[in-house]
Design a protein around this motif. Structure first.
Motif, PDB file in Angstrom:
ATOM      1  N   LEU A   4       4.066   4.980   5.762  1.00  0.00           N
ATOM      2  CA  LEU A   4       4.037   4.371   4.426  1.00  0.00           C
ATOM      3  C   LEU A   4       3.774   5.430   3.362  1.00  0.00           C
ATOM      4  O   LEU A   4       4.446   5.465   2.330  1.00  0.00           O
ATOM      5  N   LEU A   5       2.818   6.312   3.601  1.00  0.00           N
ATOM      6  CA  LEU A   5       2.538   7.382   2.629  1.00  0.00           C
ATOM      7  C   LEU A   5       3.755   8.285   2.443  1.00  0.00           C
ATOM      8  O   LEU A   5       4.074   8.669   1.314  1.00  0.00           O
ATOM      9  N   GLU A   6       4.439   8.609   3.528  1.00  0.00           N
ATOM     10  CA  GLU A   6       5.642   9.441   3.432  1.00  0.00           C
ATOM     11  C   GLU A   6       6.712   8.753   2.601  1.00  0.00           C
ATOM     12  O   GLU A   6       7.359   9.384   1.760  1.00  0.00           O
ATOM     13  N   ARG A   7       6.914   7.458   2.828  1.00  0.00           N
ATOM     14  CA  ARG A   7       7.930   6.718   2.070  1.00  0.00           C
ATOM     15  C   ARG A   7       7.573   6.675   0.585  1.00  0.00           C
ATOM     16  O   ARG A   7       8.438   6.867  -0.279  1.00  0.00           O
ATOM     17  N   LEU A   8       6.305   6.420   0.282  1.00  0.00           N
ATOM     18  CA  LEU A   8       5.876   6.353  -1.119  1.00  0.00           C
ATOM     19  C   LEU A   8       6.019   7.714  -1.789  1.00  0.00           C
ATOM     20  O   LEU A   8       6.493   7.813  -2.925  1.00  0.00           O
ATOM     21  N   ARG A   9       5.611   8.751  -1.093  1.00  0.00           N
ATOM     22  CA  ARG A   9       5.736  10.104  -1.642  1.00  0.00           C
ATOM     23  C   ARG A   9       7.217  10.437  -1.865  1.00  0.00           C
ATOM     24  O   ARG A   9       7.577  11.032  -2.884  1.00  0.00           O
ATOM     25  N   GLY A  10       8.072  10.035  -0.924  1.00  0.00           N
ATOM     26  CA  GLY A  10       9.508  10.284  -1.048  1.00  0.00           C
ATOM     27  C   GLY A  10      10.131   9.602  -2.254  1.00  0.00           C
ATOM     28  O   GLY A  10      11.153  10.040  -2.777  1.00  0.00           O
ATOM     29  N   ARG A  11       9.521   8.525  -2.707  1.00  0.00           N
ATOM     30  CA  ARG A  11      10.010   7.807  -3.892  1.00  0.00           C
ATOM     31  C   ARG A  11       9.467   8.417  -5.182  1.00  0.00           C
ATOM     32  O   ARG A  11       9.769   7.946  -6.268  1.00  0.00           O
ATOM     33  N   GLY A  12       8.598   9.431  -5.039  1.00  0.00           N
ATOM     34  CA  GLY A  12       8.010  10.048  -6.227  1.00  0.00           C
ATOM     35  C   GLY A  12       6.870   9.243  -6.812  1.00  0.00           C
ATOM     36  O   GLY A  12       6.475   9.445  -7.964  1.00  0.00           O
ATOM     37  N   TRP A  13       6.320   8.323  -6.021  1.00  0.00           N
ATOM     38  CA  TRP A  13       5.214   7.479  -6.480  1.00  0.00           C
ATOM     39  C   TRP A  13       3.949   8.313  -6.534  1.00  0.00           C
ATOM     40  O   TRP A  13       3.587   8.974  -5.559  1.00  0.00           O
ATOM     41  N   ARG A  14       3.279   8.314  -7.670  1.00  0.00           N
ATOM     42  CA  ARG A  14       2.069   9.114  -7.844  1.00  0.00           C
ATOM     43  C   ARG A  14       0.957   8.570  -6.955  1.00  0.00           C
ATOM     44  O   ARG A  14       0.553   7.418  -7.081  1.00  0.00           O
ATOM     45  N   ARG A  78      -0.264 -12.158   3.012  1.00  0.00           N
ATOM     46  CA  ARG A  78      -0.592 -10.980   3.801  1.00  0.00           C
ATOM     47  C   ARG A  78       0.430  -9.906   3.473  1.00  0.00           C
ATOM     48  O   ARG A  78       1.536 -10.212   3.031  1.00  0.00           O
ATOM     49  N   TYR A  79       0.054  -8.662   3.682  1.00  0.00           N
ATOM     50  CA  TYR A  79       0.897  -7.542   3.302  1.00  0.00           C
ATOM     51  C   TYR A  79       1.304  -6.754   4.538  1.00  0.00           C
ATOM     52  O   TYR A  79       0.460  -6.332   5.318  1.00  0.00           O
ATOM     53  N   ASP A  80       2.614  -6.598   4.709  1.00  0.00           N
ATOM     54  CA  ASP A  80       3.209  -5.995   5.898  1.00  0.00           C
ATOM     55  C   ASP A  80       3.885  -4.680   5.499  1.00  0.00           C
ATOM     56  O   ASP A  80       4.846  -4.695   4.729  1.00  0.00           O
ATOM     57  N   PRO A  81       3.396  -3.551   6.032  1.00  0.00           N
ATOM     58  CA  PRO A  81       3.985  -2.257   5.665  1.00  0.00           C
ATOM     59  C   PRO A  81       5.282  -1.938   6.399  1.00  0.00           C
ATOM     60  O   PRO A  81       5.908  -0.927   6.105  1.00  0.00           O
ATOM     61  N   ASN A  82       5.703  -2.775   7.315  1.00  0.00           N
ATOM     62  CA  ASN A  82       6.898  -2.493   8.111  1.00  0.00           C
ATOM     63  C   ASN A  82       8.149  -3.047   7.437  1.00  0.00           C
ATOM     64  O   ASN A  82       8.984  -3.684   8.077  1.00  0.00           O
ATOM     65  N   ALA A  83       8.277  -2.781   6.162  1.00  0.00           N
ATOM     66  CA  ALA A  83       9.379  -3.325   5.365  1.00  0.00           C
ATOM     67  C   ALA A  83      10.739  -2.762   5.763  1.00  0.00           C
ATOM     68  O   ALA A  83      11.758  -3.380   5.487  1.00  0.00           O
ATOM     69  N   HIS A  84      10.760  -1.614   6.396  1.00  0.00           N
ATOM     70  CA  HIS A  84      12.028  -0.974   6.734  1.00  0.00           C
ATOM     71  C   HIS A  84      12.370  -1.084   8.213  1.00  0.00           C
ATOM     72  O   HIS A  84      13.313  -0.450   8.675  1.00  0.00           O
ATOM     73  N   HIS A  85      11.614  -1.879   8.937  1.00  0.00           N
ATOM     74  CA  HIS A  85      11.845  -2.063  10.364  1.00  0.00           C
ATOM     75  C   HIS A  85      12.114  -3.545  10.615  1.00  0.00           C
ATOM     76  O   HIS A  85      11.196  -4.356  10.507  1.00  0.00           O
ATOM     77  N   PRO A  86      13.360  -3.922  10.917  1.00  0.00           N
ATOM     78  CA  PRO A  86      13.671  -5.346  11.116  1.00  0.00           C
ATOM     79  C   PRO A  86      12.781  -5.967  12.197  1.00  0.00           C
ATOM     80  O   PRO A  86      12.633  -5.405  13.281  1.00  0.00           O
ATOM     81  N   HIS A  87      12.178  -7.082  11.860  1.00  0.00           N
ATOM     82  CA  HIS A  87      11.313  -7.781  12.807  1.00  0.00           C
ATOM     83  C   HIS A  87      11.053  -9.195  12.314  1.00  0.00           C
ATOM     84  O   HIS A  87      11.368  -9.533  11.183  1.00  0.00           O
ATOM     85  N   GLN A  88      10.498 -10.003  13.192  1.00  0.00           N
ATOM     86  CA  GLN A  88      10.068 -11.360  12.865  1.00  0.00           C
ATOM     87  C   GLN A  88       8.560 -11.409  13.040  1.00  0.00           C
ATOM     88  O   GLN A  88       7.939 -10.401  13.400  1.00  0.00           O
ATOM     89  N   HIS A  89       7.971 -12.580  12.810  1.00  0.00           N
ATOM     90  CA  HIS A  89       6.520 -12.713  12.935  1.00  0.00           C
ATOM     91  C   HIS A  89       6.134 -13.805  13.918  1.00  0.00           C
ATOM     92  O   HIS A  89       6.795 -14.836  14.011  1.00  0.00           O
ATOM     93  N   LEU A  90       5.049 -13.555  14.607  1.00  0.00           N
ATOM     94  CA  LEU A  90       4.424 -14.496  15.527  1.00  0.00           C
ATOM     95  C   LEU A  90       3.057 -14.800  14.921  1.00  0.00           C
ATOM     96  O   LEU A  90       2.273 -13.888  14.665  1.00  0.00           O
ATOM     97  N   VAL A  91       2.792 -16.076  14.631  1.00  0.00           N
ATOM     98  CA  VAL A  91       1.586 -16.476  13.894  1.00  0.00           C
ATOM     99  C   VAL A  91       0.754 -17.430  14.742  1.00  0.00           C
ATOM    100  O   VAL A  91       1.282 -18.411  15.285  1.00  0.00           O
ATOM    101  N   CYS A  92      -0.550 -17.168  14.816  1.00  0.00           N
ATOM    102  CA  CYS A  92      -1.454 -18.100  15.489  1.00  0.00           C
ATOM    103  C   CYS A  92      -1.711 -19.280  14.554  1.00  0.00           C
ATOM    104  O   CYS A  92      -2.144 -19.102  13.407  1.00  0.00           O
ATOM    105  N   SER A  93      -1.438 -20.465  15.042  1.00  0.00           N
ATOM    106  CA  SER A  93      -1.596 -21.681  14.232  1.00  0.00           C
ATOM    107  C   SER A  93      -3.048 -21.993  13.915  1.00  0.00           C
ATOM    108  O   SER A  93      -3.334 -22.727  12.976  1.00  0.00           O
ATOM    109  N   ARG A  94      -3.965 -21.437  14.671  1.00  0.00           N
ATOM    110  CA  ARG A  94      -5.388 -21.727  14.442  1.00  0.00           C
ATOM    111  C   ARG A  94      -6.056 -20.679  13.556  1.00  0.00           C
ATOM    112  O   ARG A  94      -6.607 -21.008  12.522  1.00  0.00           O
TER     113      ARG A  94
END
Length: 136
Positions: A4-14, A78-94
């Motif tokens: 995540l830090l590498e991606r942000l730095r690559g975008r020029g984000w301060r 909730r915040y998911d840093p895996n924005a560039h990796h295709p995936h789905q979610h498994l959620v505990c109902s409880r």
């Protein structure tokens, strides 16, 4: 340095110290923290970080497309840093635990043409639900 830090730095984000600690808290697999959880963990590293700074930083990361907001059943976002990796979610109902999963197959291809009703489908969001081992 984290992905995540590498991606942000690559975008020029301060990368201020506050932004860096928020990104570090979010780094890793299966990370789906609420903003309050991010703030609590960030405050351990940088006690002066404000809740507003965490919320603003998360909002900027979402706007950049580097972090995804995940909502499950009206609970806190909730915040998911895996924005560039295709995936789905498994959620505990409880307890609300969220895990990344990578099922085989293409969910877009699995929708029959007759069920598309003329839509040009570009995205599918699938959430699997059940009880985690701790709640089961």
């Amino acid at each position: 340095m984290s992905d995540l830090l590498e991606r942000l730095r690559g975008r020029g984000w301060r990368l201020t110290s506050q932004r860096r600690v928020v990104a570090q808290v979010l780094d890793g697999d299966h990370v789906h923290l609420t903003a309050d959880e991010v703030h609590a963990r960030a405050a351990r590293e940088l006690p002066e970080i404000s809740r507003a700074t965490v919320y603003n930083t998360l909002g900027e990361m979402v706007s950049l497309g580097e972090v995804m907001e995940v909502s499950t059943d009206g609970r806190a976002k909730r915040y998911d840093p895996n924005a560039h990796h295709p995936h789905q979610h498994l959620v505990c109902s409880r307890c609300g635990t969220v895990r990344d999963v990578h099922p085989s197959g293409d969910p877009l291809a699995d929708l029959p043409a007759a069920e598309r009703f003329g839509f040009s489908v570009t995205e599918a969001q699938i959430t699997y639900r059940g009880l985690c081992p701790a709640c089961g």
